[in-house]
Scaffold this active site. Structure first.
Site, short mmCIF file in Angstrom:
data_model
loop_
_atom_site.label_atom_id
_atom_site.label_comp_id
_atom_site.label_asym_id
_atom_site.label_seq_id
_atom_site.Cartn_x
_atom_site.Cartn_y
_atom_site.Cartn_z
N ASP A 1 0.85 -1.19 0.00
CA ASP A 1 0.00 0.00 0.00
C ASP A 1 0.89 1.25 0.00
O ASP A 1 1.90 1.30 0.69
CB ASP A 1 -0.91 0.00 1.23
CG ASP A 1 -2.06 0.99 1.11
OD1 ASP A 1 -3.21 0.55 1.00
OD2 ASP A 1 -1.80 2.21 1.11
N HIS B 1 -10.23 -5.43 -3.38
CA HIS B 1 -8.90 -5.71 -2.83
C HIS B 1 -9.04 -6.05 -1.37
O HIS B 1 -9.98 -5.63 -0.69
CB HIS B 1 -7.97 -4.51 -3.01
CG HIS B 1 -8.51 -3.21 -2.50
ND1 HIS B 1 -9.44 -2.47 -3.20
CD2 HIS B 1 -8.28 -2.53 -1.35
CE1 HIS B 1 -9.75 -1.39 -2.52
NE2 HIS B 1 -9.07 -1.40 -1.38
N HIS C 1 -6.84 -5.84 2.21
CA HIS C 1 -5.67 -5.32 2.91
C HIS C 1 -5.16 -6.39 3.87
O HIS C 1 -5.94 -6.96 4.64
CB HIS C 1 -6.05 -4.11 3.78
CG HIS C 1 -6.63 -2.94 3.05
ND1 HIS C 1 -5.95 -1.76 2.90
CD2 HIS C 1 -7.83 -2.76 2.44
CE1 HIS C 1 -6.71 -0.89 2.24
NE2 HIS C 1 -7.86 -1.47 1.95
P1 AMP Z 1 -9.83 1.19 0.27
O1 AMP Z 1 -10.15 2.38 1.11
O2 AMP Z 1 -10.14 -0.11 0.95
O3 AMP Z 1 -10.42 1.31 -1.12
O4 AMP Z 1 -8.25 1.18 0.14
C1 AMP Z 1 -7.57 1.76 -0.93
C2 AMP Z 1 -6.09 1.70 -0.59
O5 AMP Z 1 -5.36 1.86 -1.78
C3 AMP Z 1 -5.62 2.80 0.38
O6 AMP Z 1 -5.04 2.18 1.53
C4 AMP Z 1 -4.57 3.56 -0.44
O7 AMP Z 1 -3.48 4.00 0.34
C5 AMP Z 1 -4.16 2.53 -1.48
N1 AMP Z 1 -3.65 3.06 -2.73
C6 AMP Z 1 -4.20 4.00 -3.51
N2 AMP Z 1 -3.45 4.20 -4.60
C7 AMP Z 1 -2.41 3.35 -4.52
C8 AMP Z 1 -1.27 3.06 -5.34
N3 AMP Z 1 -1.07 3.71 -6.50
N4 AMP Z 1 -0.41 2.11 -4.94
C9 AMP Z 1 -0.60 1.46 -3.77
N5 AMP Z 1 -1.65 1.67 -2.96
C10 AMP Z 1 -2.54 2.60 -3.32
#
Ligand code: AMP
Length: 124
Positions: free
Chosen positions: A33, A104, A106
């Site tokens: 992340d 996704h 986490h």
């Molecule tokens: P969610 O709120 O469950 O949709 O989580 C989205 C996650 O994607 C967040 O923790 C962000 O920090 C992460 N994120 C967004 N853009 C990127 C990226 N380009 N590379 C890695 N993580 C990302």
């Protein structure tokens, strides 16, 4: 459910945007992340166009669901968080705070993670 093919994870899967990759196979991509919330914070994505857990678990072929689960177990082992413990989170839509509309999971670990919800969500 309508899938937005321009979301950032779709662009990472297409190879248009780089990621800090941890694991990949035919069905799954995993990467760190970009704004980690714990010493270990890895995201696991199916390669298929699923908006969230709801359509993934309702409609994905069993081999894709199994591949995602096995990838999590394999990477958790590789990252050394199995013995101490880790947490899996998947956010579905706005009440859960989903930011990126590509399913996704986490994986968080590497330190005690505290309460599951902080602050606790109000009960109805
Ligand atoms: P969610 O709120 O469950 O949709 O989580 C989205 C996650 O994607 C967040 O923790 C962000 O920090 C992460 N994120 C967004 N853009 C990127 C990226 N380009 N590379 C890695 N993580 C990302």
């Amino acid at each position: 459910m309508t899938y937005d093919p321009s979301n950032i994870f779709a662009r990472i899967l297409a190879g248009d945007i780089p990621c800090n990759e941890v694991y990949q196979d035919e069905h799954v991509l995993a990467f760190h992340d970009i704004q980690r919330q714990a010493p270990v914070h890895v995201l696991f994505l199916p390669r298929g166009a699923y908006e969230s857990s709801q359509d993934f678990y309702s409609t994905a072929p069993p081999e894709e669901i199994t591949a995602l689960a096995r990838a999590i177990a394999k990477v958790a082992d590789q990252l050394g968080v199995v013995a101490a413990g880790y947490r899996l989170i998947s956010n579905h839509r706005h009440d859960a705070g989903q930011e990126v509309p590509h399913f996704h999971i986490h994986l968080l670990g590497g330190a005690p993670l505290g309460a599951m919800l902080c602050p606790p969500a109000p009960t109805k």
